[in-house]
Structures are given as structure tokens and as C-alpha cells.
Write an enzyme that holds these catalytic residues in place. Structure first.
Site, mmCIF file in Angstrom:
data_model
loop_
_atom_site.group_PDB
_atom_site.id
_atom_site.type_symbol
_atom_site.label_atom_id
_atom_site.label_comp_id
_atom_site.label_asym_id
_atom_site.label_seq_id
_atom_site.Cartn_x
_atom_site.Cartn_y
_atom_site.Cartn_z
ATOM 1 N N THR A 129 0.829 -1.205 0.000
ATOM 2 C CA THR A 129 0.000 0.000 0.000
ATOM 3 C C THR A 129 0.867 1.261 0.000
ATOM 4 O O THR A 129 1.960 1.280 0.593
ATOM 5 C CB THR A 129 -0.954 0.001 1.216
ATOM 6 O OG1 THR A 129 -1.600 1.258 1.288
ATOM 7 C CG2 THR A 129 -0.236 -0.233 2.531
ATOM 8 N N SER B 185 -1.648 3.066 10.459
ATOM 9 C CA SER B 185 -2.580 2.168 11.182
ATOM 10 C C SER B 185 -1.876 0.821 11.332
ATOM 11 O O SER B 185 -0.899 0.539 10.620
ATOM 12 C CB SER B 185 -3.885 1.981 10.397
ATOM 13 O OG SER B 185 -3.658 1.133 9.270
ATOM 14 N N TYR C 157 -3.009 -1.904 10.311
ATOM 15 C CA TYR C 157 -3.142 -2.533 8.982
ATOM 16 C C TYR C 157 -1.986 -2.118 8.075
ATOM 17 O O TYR C 157 -1.309 -2.953 7.467
ATOM 18 C CB TYR C 157 -4.485 -2.152 8.324
ATOM 19 C CG TYR C 157 -4.385 -2.199 6.820
ATOM 20 C CD1 TYR C 157 -4.369 -3.420 6.149
ATOM 21 C CD2 TYR C 157 -4.218 -1.031 6.069
ATOM 22 C CE1 TYR C 157 -4.201 -3.470 4.770
ATOM 23 C CE2 TYR C 157 -4.050 -1.079 4.702
ATOM 24 C CZ TYR C 157 -4.042 -2.296 4.058
ATOM 25 O OH TYR C 157 -3.855 -2.343 2.708
ATOM 26 N N HIS C 158 -1.758 -0.775 7.984
ATOM 27 C CA HIS C 158 -0.711 -0.305 7.072
ATOM 28 C C HIS C 158 0.669 -0.821 7.515
ATOM 29 O O HIS C 158 1.508 -1.137 6.683
ATOM 30 C CB HIS C 158 -0.719 1.228 6.990
ATOM 31 C CG HIS C 158 -1.878 1.787 6.197
ATOM 32 N ND1 HIS C 158 -3.042 2.237 6.787
ATOM 33 C CD2 HIS C 158 -2.048 1.971 4.864
ATOM 34 C CE1 HIS C 158 -3.875 2.674 5.848
ATOM 35 N NE2 HIS C 158 -3.305 2.531 4.669
ATOM 36 N N LYS D 283 1.618 -4.225 6.184
ATOM 37 C CA LYS D 283 2.126 -4.211 4.809
ATOM 38 C C LYS D 283 3.621 -3.871 4.792
ATOM 39 O O LYS D 283 4.365 -4.356 3.947
ATOM 40 C CB LYS D 283 1.339 -3.198 3.967
ATOM 41 C CG LYS D 283 -0.145 -3.523 3.834
ATOM 42 C CD LYS D 283 -0.368 -4.613 2.804
ATOM 43 C CE LYS D 283 -1.836 -4.883 2.594
ATOM 44 N NZ LYS D 283 -2.101 -5.866 1.543
#
Ligand code: USQ
Length: 385
Positions: free
Chosen positions: A144, A179, A181-182, A185
Site C-alpha cells: 500500500t 494504522s 493494517y498499514h 504491509k
């Protein structure tokens, strides 16, 4: 080529399958329907109706578009992963099967841990299966743009040249995600770089921006629709703004709305991924693309939706800034590069306004489905909670 899509039931996975079939590839997919379940949990559903995987595959077969081989399973389960790779022996694997929502990962410890485990473990499972069974297979992994954060300098594609205390080196660009989530990645990126260095696996790490759209060239009638999320957890900025306009509820830039991100249409996302498959890296190469078409501020997108909606319907959509549920800069420099995909041959297919107009028209027919879940659109997930 034999291509396996991990996460074939998702927003990008499904249209990618349709594209790869049209390009003559043999397509296998794996999915555990995680997103469908998690979206139901926040009392929402895809604004565009989508059928079961069984029916989707049958529809594709009936229309003569091709055959899709499907495995149901969780790719963070190493046995499932092993089985899928063993029976497929793919030339390329596209990994889209991660928990993809930043807000979901920020809900609490359970969701943060789940995101860490699902995402990082699925990638390490894939790395080992490729190394052990199909070492020439190309891993095309969805990362991302959010890995980079919003630094006060230009963002290169993966690596940059640095001079420090009189010495020079070419190093991975520093990551500063926003976050859990990020961050997963970022961890995946580190793991893939290391796997490439040690075992010479061929990897494309795609730093993708926010995707918008209802259609691709292959989604020509509703039975082929891909999912379209509008709720605060699973929906993303521009798609949500279009849904808000259509449903007659205020468009919600968070905070000042001057935060900028890279964006690209679903058609362009699928085209770029297909291009990456057609033009793989060298054996043993690790390459990084920044995959977006243009960067925009959230305010610009909200105003664009408002204007296009007015042009199309004569009606006014309201824009209402709301307190930012996230911790992020709302005024910042943003200048990422995206030259590599252009060098490979990527050209955008449609202008932003044309795409917004198509989204609005598609959603208009499903206004009731959006309104049915209107409570789920308002942000409740707070980064600071
Ligand atoms: N935003 C608003 N109003 C909204 C929704 C979002 O102002 O109603 C703002 C957010 O504050 C943020 C920006 O829009 O500044 C982007 O948020 P988003 O929800 O559209 O996207 P994000 O959470 O960053 O994640 C999405 C996908 C993720 C992907 C990422 C690409 O869910 O899977 O990796 O976009 S990127 O943003 O480049 O990291």
C-alpha cells in the site's frame, strides 16, 4: 500462464480474475470469504449485489468467459496454502488475501492481532510454499502507498539514494504507516525483501493507492459485479462519497480534508496488476511500483463528487466536515513518484469525472441497499479510543 489469485472473492480479486481469463491465462483462486463475514459484522453489505462464488464461477462458464478453479480456505493456514500451490503449480501468484481495512485494525487488541497474524503469516506461508515448491513463480504482492506515510520529501518507488556523513548508499525508503493494517504491509515488504535476498525469489511489491469504481472493461452486466463497500470500516474515501451523494446523506471529509492520497480506478488497478503478470521481474529480482494514477486531497474528491452529482441529477449533495476519527496529518506535503508503471506501458483509461459519473449511475439503482445500512456509514472507529 497459470495464475493463482489469493483473495479472488474481493473487490479487486474478482475483476482481476475476469481480466486474466480474457487475456488467456489459466486462473485459480483461493478465498475464505473473510471480507463478506466481517462486513456483515458491522451491519453492512456490498452496495452492489454479488452472488456466491459458486454462482459467479457458473456465470463465467455459462457466458463462455472461461473456467476458474477455486479453493475455499484461509491462506494464513499453511496446510491450505500448501495444498493450493501443490495442486496448481502456478507461474505467478497475486496475493490480495489480507485483511485490508485500516479502521478494522484499529478497533482494539483482538482486531489488531488478527490483522497482524492474518497478513504477516499469509505472506510468510506464501514465501515458503514458493521457495519449496515453485521457486521460479512470480509473487505479485499487494502492498500500500500508506506504507510510506506522508513525509515532507518526495516519495520514490521503494528505494532512494542517500548520503550520510560523507558516505552514500541506496536504501529502502523509510516507512511510516498510519494504522496497524498499514504497518502489516510494511512488515510484509521487509519479509519479501529478505526472502528475495536469501532465496532469490522473484517479487513485485505493489504500493497501491486507494481504489475507486464499480466497473472494469469486463464487468459489463450486473451478474459480474464486484463488491462495493460503503460503511466506515470497509468502504474507502471516494466510493463512500459517491454512495453518500446518492443516498442523500452528507459527504464526509475527515477533519480539514486537506490530506492527500494516491488514487486509481478499479479498471486501472486491474490493468496494472495484469501488466505486472505479463511483464514479470527478472528471476531473482525484487521490484517495487507505486501504483496510483493521480494524487488528490480528500476535499478535491468530495467537491468533484458534489459537482458531478449536480451535473447528472440537478440535485445538491451536501459536504459536511466531521471530526477526524484517525490520527493523521491534515495539511502536508505529498509528492510520490509513479514512473515505473508508465515505463511498463500503463496509461489511465478514463478521467476521474467520467469514472465518478459511472459510479453514481450504478449506485443510483441500489440506493435502497445503501440507505438500509446508513447507520454503518457514520464513523465510529476512533484511532485514539
Ligand atoms: N477519509 C475521509 N472521509 C471518509 C473516508 C476516508 O476523509 O469518509 C480520508 C481518510 O481520513 C484518509 C483518506 O481518506 O485520509 C483515505 O482513507 P480510506 O478509508 O479511503 O483509505 P485507507 O484507510 O488509507 O485504506 C484504503 C484501503 C487499503 C489500502 C489503502 C491505500 O482500505 O486497503 O491499502 O486505501 S493507501 O491509502 O494509499 O494507503
Amino acid at each position: 500462464m497459470k495464475v493463482m489469485i489469493m483473495g479472488i472473492d474481493g473487490y479487486i480479486g474478482w475483476p482481476l480474475a475476469l481480466r486474466l481469463l480474457r487475456e488467456g491465462h489459466e486462473v485459480t483462486g483461493i478465498d475464505n470469504f473473510y471480507t463478506r463475514r466481517r462486513v456483515r459484522e458491522v451491519h453492512s453489505e456490498s452496495a452492489l449485489p454479488i452472488s456466491s462464488m459458486e454462482k459467479r464461477i457458473a456465470e463465467v462458464g455459462k457466458r463462455g468467459l472461461g473456467d476458474i478453479k477455486f479453493f475455499r480456505g484461509d491462506v494464513s493456514n499453511s496446510e491450505k496454502m500448501h495444498e493450493a500451490i501443490k495442486s496448481t503449480e502456478p507461474d505467478a501468484v497475486v496475493h490480495l488475501a489480507e485483511q485490508r481495512s485500516a479502521p478494522y485494525s484499529m478497533m482494539g487488541l483482538r482486531q489488531a492481532k488478527e490483522t497482524m497474524v492474518k497478513n504477516i503469516v499469509s505472506t510468510i506461508n506464501l514465501i515458503y510454499e514458493v521457495k519449496d515448491q515453485v521457486p521460479d513463480c512470480h509473487i505479485l504482492k499487494l502492498g500500500t502507498m500508506g506504507e510510506y506515510g506522508t513525509p515532507n520529501i518526495d516519495i520514490p518507488e521503494g528505494f532512494f539514494d542517500i548520503e550520510y556523513r560523507g558516505r552514500k548508499d541506496r536504501l529502502p525508503f523509510p516507512k511510516n504507516a498510519g494504522s496497524w493494517y498499514h504497518w502489516t504491509k510494511v512488515h510484509d515488504t521487509n519479509n519479501l525483501m529478505f526472502a528475495n535476498r536469501v532465496w532469490e525469489l522473484s517479487v513485485t511489491d505493489v504500493m497501491q493507492g486507494v481504489v475507486y469504481g464499480t466497473r472494469t472493461e469486463d464487468i459489463i452486466y450486473p451478474a459480474l459485479f464486484t463488491r462495493f463497500d460503503t460503511d466506515e470500516v470497509w468502504g474507502t474515501a471516494l466510493n463512500r462519497f459517491c454512495a453518500q451523494a446518492v443516498a442523500g446523506i452528507p459527504i464526509t471529509p475527515y477533519g480539514k480534508g486537506n490530506q492527500a492520497r494516491g488514487f486509481l480506478s478499479l479498471e486501472d488497478s486491474v490493468s496494472c496488476l495484469a501488466l505486472g503478470i505479463r511483464k514479470p521481474p527478472e528471476r531473482g529480482e525484487y521490484r517495487v511500483y507505486n501504483q496510483f494514477d493521480e494524487y488528490y486531497t480528500v476535499n478535491y474528491l468530495a467537491e468533484t463528487v458534489q459537482q458531478v452529482y449536480h451535473q447528472e441529477t440537478g440535485k445538491n449533495a451536501e459536504i459536511k466536515h466531521i471530526e477526524n476519527p484517525r490520527v493523521e496529518l491534515e495539511d502536508h506535503y505529498y509528492h510520490p513518484e509513479n514512473q515505473k508503471l508508465k515505463d511498463l506501458g500503463y496509461r489511465r483509461k478514463r478521467e476521474l469525472r467520467q469514472e465518478v459519473s459511472i459510479i453514481l449511475k450504478d449506485l443510483e439503482k441500489y440506493r435502497d441497499r445503501i440507505l438500509k445500512h446508513r447507520e454503518s456509514i457514520i464513523p465510529k472507529t476512533l484511532w485514539k479510543a
